[in-house]
Design a protein around this motif. Structure first.
Motif, mmCIF file in Angstrom:
data_model
loop_
_atom_site.group_PDB
_atom_site.id
_atom_site.type_symbol
_atom_site.label_atom_id
_atom_site.label_comp_id
_atom_site.label_asym_id
_atom_site.label_seq_id
_atom_site.Cartn_x
_atom_site.Cartn_y
_atom_site.Cartn_z
ATOM 1 N N SER A 190 5.502 21.613 -0.182
ATOM 2 C CA SER A 190 5.523 23.045 0.184
ATOM 3 C C SER A 190 5.007 23.185 1.613
ATOM 4 N N ARG A 192 5.880 32.566 0.681
ATOM 5 C CA ARG A 192 6.606 31.291 0.449
ATOM 6 C C ARG A 192 5.729 30.079 0.715
ATOM 7 N N HIS A 213 4.048 28.211 -1.289
ATOM 8 C CA HIS A 213 4.038 27.086 -2.244
ATOM 9 C C HIS A 213 5.421 26.662 -2.693
ATOM 10 N N LEU A 214 6.455 27.133 -1.990
ATOM 11 C CA LEU A 214 7.816 26.709 -2.376
ATOM 12 C C LEU A 214 8.143 25.396 -1.662
ATOM 13 N N VAL A 242 13.987 24.535 -0.167
ATOM 14 C CA VAL A 242 14.680 25.741 -0.664
ATOM 15 C C VAL A 242 14.665 26.837 0.390
ATOM 16 N N LEU A 243 13.869 26.672 1.477
ATOM 17 C CA LEU A 243 13.820 27.729 2.513
ATOM 18 C C LEU A 243 15.000 27.566 3.466
#
Lengths: 42, 257, 211, 222
Positions: free
Chosen positions: C90, C123, C125-126, C130-131
């Protein structure tokens, strides 16, 4: 050669063959690595 | 440690004068033919001794004459690897480009002598022990040495940038040379402990004086041959590597090449 | 602070630039210009210590950068074209590791605040993969906000693929870094708001080596 | 320094955990390779007991070498390796952390699964114990030597195959000692000398390995 002719001559012949092969490979023209096309313009 | 400064300091001292490819190229050119002639003479003498002077061996009859090519080739394969590691270490420490070229020039000859040693070993094993391939300690470590050579050459072939190829090969050669004794002794242990393995070479035939001389002369002949071939090959590598430098262009203009 | 003498860069046996020398003082902004392939990226990599120059030397406070270990590593921050972030981790984990590696140890809230400053509020901890590309670039730039205590920033095309809002944020950050005494060497093609503050320019085309 | 070391081990472990299917593949490879041999050679228990240690060891060695290129390749690809090269902490310490995390993620599962596979070959409980112990003692040097080859072949095409070519001759001493240890127990002798040699070899590679790996990475970046 007391019946061992195959083995004695076999090993010497192969050794000679390998040494000569190395000399032949060495005597070939060194393959020129692909020249950088830009070289001749600049 | 940038590549330029240490060279200037070292080149001053006379011994390193030949460290630069430009000065080494003509030197190699003059030496190589002398070594070639020397090796021809020694090979002639060596073969004469091994076939006509050396007496027939009591147990093995004529087959043992293979020893005159097998043992020198095995010695050479080991010596060349040590020489390669020496040049490799020098190249890594002093950043001299020439050492890297020497190591790359030595490798094919080393691999060749390993193949000769293995081939003649197999041909000797067949009449005396009835098998083409004998899992003897020395032959097995010779096989592993061949893999080390092939690994070295494969690594150098896989890298385009010559500087990185030299230094990566150098490190691999050093790691290899550290491992050679370990490989040798572990194979020795493996051989003695697996009783199943057939008779090993340790019981070499009794060495009459002339046999020893024959082997010595043949070894010197191989030495001279390797010097000639390696100097010749290093000249070719220097030409390829230095094709952009002006001293090579002058040579080309003079039509020497 | 950063002395460069007679730098020469060679790529695939062909000289790229020669004889580059300069002495960079504190809070200076240097722009490196030149056509593509003139060696801008190579220059920054040499200054960072990633690439060895064919000739010449780079010294930081009088010491060649190869010989000294931690002093220059703590002072210099290098950002290349790539984001240098792991897609599986992340943004929070990536930044925490990047700062730890650079010898700092920021706490979670400090990193979170930097990420919010760069518009990655919810965002943290994503996993980065996926960003979007723009958001990943902002996460990479957020690292700079956490390394304001460094002395030298080497930025390679920092404004590439940035929207105007991110570009302004980066310009403010660089201005703040310059005011705090840091110096920046960057390469860019597009004009940018800090042009009046540029103190040094290096044009690699002028230094193109005669082939 | 220690903080960064621990953080890198934790980071790599989380990375490996998030890509655990890769690790699972390596372990499955190990299981499959070992199970092929009985099919090839037949199920004669006496024969299987003879070749058991060798097969399990070769399987472990191959599957360890399978996961090696990934050790540096992913960091090289997304340029996070550059940050490590530029870091104040010495590169050899970082590299040791990476190899430790590779050893924990890739090789320790092999050590636990090897006894189970050993049963396929009818090895006694004591032999299985020595098998696991010899693997545990031998795999650190496998990881370190493999990491040297991985670092040397950074960014090259066909690095996976090249690593195998470079590494297998260097693995032979570990393979020989490992198998001798298990065979000694099977034939009632004490495996101690071989296990000590394995441990000595691993310690030596732990001492020299990181320096060599750091130099290799430096060479790749020059």
């Amino acid at each position: 050669m007391g019946g061992y002719g195959l083995y004695v001559w076999g090993s010497y012949a192969m050794s000679a063959l390998l040494l000569v092969a190395e000399l032949v490979v060495l005597s070939q023209k060194p393959h020129q690595p692909p020249m950088d096309p830009l070289e001749d313009e600049s | 440690m940038s590549s330029a400064t240490p060279n200037q300091a070292l080149i001053g001292s006379r011994w390193f004068k030949y460290a630069s490819p430009a000065t080494f190229y003509p030197l190699a050119g003059t030496l190589a033919p002398w070594f070639a002639v020397l090796s021809l003479l020694l090979f002639g003498l060596g073969l004469y001794i091994s076939f006509f002077v050396a007496p027939t061996d009591a147990q093995q009859g004529e087959a043992y004459r293979i020893i005159f090519i097998h043992v020198p080739a095995a010695w050479m394969s080991m010596v060349i690897y040590l020489a390669m590691a020496f040049w490799a270490g020098l190249g890594l420490a002093f950043h001299t480009r020439l050492s890297g070229m020497m190591a790359s020039a030595l490798a094919p000859s080393g691999a060749l002598f390993t193949v000769i040693a293995l081939w003649t070993g197999a041909f000797w094993g067949k009449p005396t022990w009835g098998a083409w391939w004998v899992w003897d300690a020395r032959l097995t470590s010779e096989l592993l040495l061949l893999f080390l050579y092939l690994g070295f050459m494969a690594l150098q072939a896989a890298i385009e940038d010559p500087r990185r190829a030299d230094r990566a090969g150098a490190l691999l050669a050093l790691v290899g040379v550290v491992n050679i004794p370990i490989i040798y002794f572990s194979v020795q242990w493996w051989n003695t402990l697996h009783q199943g393995a057939s008779v090993s070479f340790t019981r070499a035939p009794s060495m009459a004086m002339t046999m020893l001389e024959g082997m010595m002369v043949m070894s010197l002949a191989c030495w001279a041959y390797v010097f000639a071939v390696v100097l010749w090959r290093v000249r070719k590598i220097i030409l390829i590597r230095e094709r952009n430098s002006d001293w090579v262009r002058q040579l080309q203009q003079k039509g020497v090449l | 602070m950063l002395q460069v003498k007679q730098l020469t860069c060679v790529r695939a046996d062909r000289p790229v630039f020669q004889g580059l020398s300069f002495d960079l003082k504190a809070s200076r902004l240097m722009q490196v210009v030149g056509v593509n392939g003139s060696g801008k990226t190579s220059l920054l990599r040499i200054l960072a210590g990633l690439l060895k120059p064919a000739e010449g030397s780079v010294s930081w406070r009088g010491m060649p950068i190869e010989q000294q270990t931690s002093d220059y590593s703590l002072a210099r921050v290098y950002m290349g074209h790539a984001n240098a972030l792991k897609g599986d981790l992340s943004a929070m984990e990536n930044l925490h590791w990047a700062c730890l590696l650079a010898g700092r140890d920021p706490t979670q809230p400090v990193i979170a605040e930097a990420l919010n400053h760069w518009g990655l509020n919810r965002r943290h901890h994503l996993p980065l993969r996926v960003l979007s590309q723009g958001q990943q670039r902002r996460a990479a730039l957020a690292r700079l906000s956490l390394l304001l205590d460094a002395k030298l920033w080497l930025l390679d095309e920092p404004f590439a693929a940035l929207d105007t809002e991110a570009q302004e944020a980066l310009e403010h950050l660089i201005a703040r870094f310059l005011d705090e005494g840091g110096s920046v060497i960057l390469t860019t093609h597009q004009a940018f708001g800090l042009s009046p503050r540029i103190t040094d320019r290096v044009d690699l085309d002028r230094l193109r080596a005669s082939c | 320094m220690l903080k960064v070391f621990k953080a890198l081990v934790k980071r790599d472990m989380t990375l490996a955990w998030r890509r655990r299917t890769d690790l699972l593949n390596a372990v499955l490879f190990f299981v499959m390779v070992s199970s092929l041999f009985p099919l090839a050679i037949g199920a004669d228990p006496k024969l299987l007991r003879l070749i058991g240690p060798g097969v399990v060891w070769v399987g472990a060695l191959l599957s360890c070498q399978l996961t090696l290129p990934r050790l540096f390749a992913s960091d090289h690809a997304d340029q996070t390796l550059e940050a490590m090269v530029l870091a104040p902490t010495p590169l050899s310490v970082l590299v040791l952390a990476k190899v430790l995390s590779h050893w924990l993620c890739a090789n320790m599962p092999l050590v636990f699964i090897a006894p189970v596979l050993g049963m396929q070959f009818g090895l006694g409980p004591e032999a299985l114990g020595v098998l696991a112990l010899s693997l545990a003692l031998g795999t650190p040097s496998l990881s370190l030597i493999g990491a040297i080859a991985g670092a040397l072949t950074l960014g090259l095409r066909g690095a996976g195959m090249l690593v195998a070519l470079l590494v297998l001759p260097l693995y032979c001493p570990v393979l020989i000692m490992g198998c001798l240890a298990v065979e000694a127990t099977v034939s009632g002798l004490s495996p101690e000398p071989y296990l000590l040699l394995l441990a000595a070899f691993s310690l030596a590679t732990v001492a020299i390995g990181p320096w060599a790996i750091a130099t290799a990475i430096g060479i790749a970046y020059e």
